[in-house]
Design a protein around this motif. Structure first.
Motif, short mmCIF file in Angstrom:
data_model
loop_
_atom_site.label_atom_id
_atom_site.label_comp_id
_atom_site.label_asym_id
_atom_site.label_seq_id
_atom_site.Cartn_x
_atom_site.Cartn_y
_atom_site.Cartn_z
N THR A 176 -10.27 10.69 -42.93
CA THR A 176 -9.66 9.57 -42.22
C THR A 176 -10.75 8.81 -41.47
O THR A 176 -11.84 9.33 -41.20
CB THR A 176 -8.61 10.05 -41.22
OG1 THR A 176 -9.26 10.82 -40.20
CG2 THR A 176 -7.53 10.89 -41.91
N ALA A 177 -10.44 7.57 -41.11
CA ALA A 177 -11.41 6.79 -40.35
C ALA A 177 -11.80 7.49 -39.06
O ALA A 177 -12.97 7.53 -38.68
CB ALA A 177 -10.83 5.40 -40.06
N SER A 178 -10.81 8.06 -38.37
CA SER A 178 -11.10 8.75 -37.12
C SER A 178 -12.01 9.96 -37.33
O SER A 178 -13.01 10.13 -36.63
CB SER A 178 -9.80 9.19 -36.44
OG SER A 178 -10.06 9.87 -35.23
N ASP A 179 -11.67 10.79 -38.30
CA ASP A 179 -12.50 11.97 -38.54
C ASP A 179 -13.91 11.58 -38.97
O ASP A 179 -14.89 12.22 -38.58
CB ASP A 179 -11.87 12.86 -39.61
CG ASP A 179 -10.72 13.70 -39.08
OD1 ASP A 179 -10.59 13.82 -37.84
OD2 ASP A 179 -9.96 14.24 -39.89
N LEU A 180 -14.03 10.53 -39.76
CA LEU A 180 -15.36 10.12 -40.22
C LEU A 180 -16.22 9.59 -39.08
O LEU A 180 -17.38 9.95 -38.97
CB LEU A 180 -15.21 9.06 -41.32
CG LEU A 180 -14.76 9.59 -42.68
CD1 LEU A 180 -14.26 8.46 -43.56
CD2 LEU A 180 -15.89 10.35 -43.37
N VAL A 181 -15.66 8.71 -38.24
CA VAL A 181 -16.49 8.18 -37.16
C VAL A 181 -16.86 9.28 -36.18
O VAL A 181 -17.97 9.32 -35.64
CB VAL A 181 -15.82 6.98 -36.46
CG1 VAL A 181 -14.74 7.41 -35.48
CG2 VAL A 181 -16.86 6.12 -35.75
N LEU A 182 -15.96 10.23 -35.96
CA LEU A 182 -16.29 11.35 -35.08
C LEU A 182 -17.36 12.24 -35.71
O LEU A 182 -18.22 12.77 -35.00
CB LEU A 182 -15.03 12.16 -34.77
CG LEU A 182 -14.01 11.47 -33.86
CD1 LEU A 182 -12.68 12.22 -33.88
CD2 LEU A 182 -14.55 11.34 -32.44
N ALA A 183 -17.35 12.36 -37.02
CA ALA A 183 -18.41 13.13 -37.69
C ALA A 183 -19.73 12.39 -37.63
O ALA A 183 -20.79 13.01 -37.46
CB ALA A 183 -18.02 13.40 -39.14
N LEU A 184 -19.72 11.08 -37.78
CA LEU A 184 -20.95 10.31 -37.67
C LEU A 184 -21.58 10.47 -36.30
O LEU A 184 -22.81 10.46 -36.17
CB LEU A 184 -20.67 8.83 -37.97
CG LEU A 184 -20.30 8.50 -39.42
CD1 LEU A 184 -19.86 7.05 -39.55
CD2 LEU A 184 -21.47 8.77 -40.36
N TRP A 185 -20.76 10.63 -35.28
CA TRP A 185 -21.26 10.86 -33.92
C TRP A 185 -21.31 12.35 -33.57
O TRP A 185 -21.41 12.70 -32.41
CB TRP A 185 -20.42 10.08 -32.91
CG TRP A 185 -20.72 8.61 -32.98
CD1 TRP A 185 -19.93 7.61 -33.44
CD2 TRP A 185 -21.95 8.00 -32.61
NE1 TRP A 185 -20.58 6.42 -33.37
CE2 TRP A 185 -21.84 6.62 -32.88
CE3 TRP A 185 -23.16 8.48 -32.09
CZ2 TRP A 185 -22.87 5.70 -32.63
CZ3 TRP A 185 -24.20 7.57 -31.86
CH2 TRP A 185 -24.04 6.21 -32.12
#
Length: 226
Positions: A194-203
């Motif tokens: 998901t967009a949320s999981d991906l951006v949290l993984a990027l950070w």
């Protein structure tokens, strides 16, 4: 997203951040083990006070420190002042930043939204239960910002080793696939979520390797990391 959308995200996430940080003021954050809720609010309050100075110019070179006990008292006023500055400033107005992106207010309107979204999620890790995900539209733009600003700046500054490799990010809740060469095209490593999981993984709030969906997973042990 446009400047009004970013300001709305700052206000929404900022209210939730402040509420969670106050409830968990003395609690250690699971996502930031060295910080309590009050420490996080102090960090974010410094940013909230500094960005309007950047937009108005000139601003101090560094974000001013804010004591945690002061941040707990002044957060609502600090947030209101930031939101006003973001809404009242033309996105094309000159405002310096540290990246390869243009030196305009639009950079800070976008950056503030993503700073607050991730830190709101952080604040909720000081409470029981799992934090609510980041809004899909905000998170999707956060992924793009990471690739367009942080990855590009890291490569340009020599902060990350260049390689003929491509990182692909597949966003399941929008159906999009974003790619970034690092800096030249090469074998593709894919992340999916998901967009949320991906951006949290990027950070690095989530393990990027847990979202590996193809290609060499060792890339995700080094990237994303600036």
């Amino acid at each position: 997203m446009n400047s009004g959308g970013f300001a709305t995200a700052v206000e929404t996430e900022g209210r939730a951040l402040g509420a969670a940080a106050r409830v968990g003021a003395a609690e250690t954050l699971r996502s930031c083990p060295g910080w309590t809720g009050a420490d996080l609010l102090a960090h974010t309050a410094g940013f909230a006070r500094w960005v309007p100075d950047v937009l108005a110019g000139p601003a101090p070179d560094e974000i001013p420190p804010v004591p945690p006990d002061e941040a707990l008292r002044t957060w609502d006023d600090d947030l209101d002042a930031l939101v006003r500055a973001l809404r009242d400033t033309d996105p094309a107005a000159p405002a310096p930043n540290w990246s390869v992106a243009p030196d305009t207010a639009a950079f800070w309107q976008r950056r503030a939204a993503h700073e607050f979204a991730v830190h709101r999620w952080d604040a909720h890790t000081g409470l029981s239960g799992e934090p609510a995900p980041i809004d899909t539209a905000v998170a999707r733009d956060g992924i793009a910002e990471y690739l367009d600003v942080f990855v590009a700046t890291g490569l340009a500054a020599g902060m990350a080793p260049p390689a003929p490799t491509t990182l692909a990010v597949e966003i399941t809740d929008t159906g999009e696939r974003l790619t970034r060469d690092l800096p030249d095209p090469g074998p593709v490593t894919t992340m999916r979520g998901t967009a949320s999981d991906l951006v949290l993984a990027l950070w690095r709030r989530r393990d990027p390797v847990s979202l590996h969906a193809g290609g060499d997973p060792t890339l995700l042990e080094q990237w994303p990391s600036i």
